[in-house]
Scaffold this motif. Sequence first.
Motif, PDB file in Angstrom:
ATOM      1  N   GLN A  18      -8.294  -1.551  -0.357  1.00  0.00           N
ATOM      2  CA  GLN A  18      -9.187  -0.996   0.656  1.00  0.00           C
ATOM      3  C   GLN A  18     -10.632  -1.392   0.382  1.00  0.00           C
ATOM      4  O   GLN A  18     -11.366  -1.761   1.292  1.00  0.00           O
ATOM      5  CB  GLN A  18      -9.035   0.525   0.722  1.00  0.00           C
ATOM      6  CG  GLN A  18      -9.523   1.155   2.010  1.00  0.00           C
ATOM      7  CD  GLN A  18     -11.035   1.248   2.128  1.00  0.00           C
ATOM      8  OE1 GLN A  18     -11.754   1.337   1.145  1.00  0.00           O
ATOM      9  NE2 GLN A  18     -11.528   1.229   3.358  1.00  0.00           N
ATOM     10  N   PHE A  62      -7.406  -3.628   5.808  1.00  0.00           N
ATOM     11  CA  PHE A  62      -6.587  -2.724   4.999  1.00  0.00           C
ATOM     12  C   PHE A  62      -5.465  -2.135   5.851  1.00  0.00           C
ATOM     13  O   PHE A  62      -5.686  -1.708   6.962  1.00  0.00           O
ATOM     14  CB  PHE A  62      -7.468  -1.616   4.435  1.00  0.00           C
ATOM     15  CG  PHE A  62      -6.738  -0.577   3.650  1.00  0.00           C
ATOM     16  CD1 PHE A  62      -6.721   0.740   4.092  1.00  0.00           C
ATOM     17  CD2 PHE A  62      -6.085  -0.889   2.467  1.00  0.00           C
ATOM     18  CE1 PHE A  62      -6.071   1.720   3.355  1.00  0.00           C
ATOM     19  CE2 PHE A  62      -5.446   0.077   1.727  1.00  0.00           C
ATOM     20  CZ  PHE A  62      -5.433   1.376   2.180  1.00  0.00           C
ATOM     21  N   SER A  70       1.669  -0.587   0.000  1.00  0.00           N
ATOM     22  CA  SER A  70       0.000   0.000   0.000  1.00  0.00           C
ATOM     23  C   SER A  70       1.318   0.464   0.000  1.00  0.00           C
ATOM     24  O   SER A  70       1.012   0.701   1.233  1.00  0.00           O
ATOM     25  CB  SER A  70       0.539   0.293   0.071  1.00  0.00           C
ATOM     26  OG  SER A  70       0.075   1.046  -0.274  1.00  0.00           O
TER      27      SER A  70
END
Length: 147
Positions: A137, A144, A14
């Motif tokens: 997400q 997440f 991420s």
Amino acid sequence: MGMSLALLVLLGISSIYAEIDINAQGPALGKVHMPLHDKCVEKYPVTDDDIAKVRSGIFDDNDVQMKEYILCLWITSGMLDISTFRLNNILLEVYVPEILNRGKGSDMYLECATRGRNLPNGTPLRERTWVLMKCVQETDPEHFIMF
């Protein structure tokens, strides 16, 4: 390689300690998330509020600084091969916290990376990682990770 490995966790993965409690991240991710965050926030200043918004699923598509910050997390971690937009499967397995595997697991990251990779030629990397993070997400908001 140790720092790269450690840093890799974050993105992306991420991207990142979103909805997952910091203590549930697991030892590998727990060791690298702050150095990775600190390095990228120095290059691309984003606020804790900005990060909290992404963590909660609010993605401002006009926030270039946040997009660059997230790209920095993925690149600096070593988790993302920028020439192919493919994730390092070994590192993904090392850094994906056990709690995430109770959700969609590391396969979710691989599937979402495919979405970013399949964008039209010439799409900037920051936009590809943005799509990746939004996908993760949306797919599993409960697990997440964003820091």
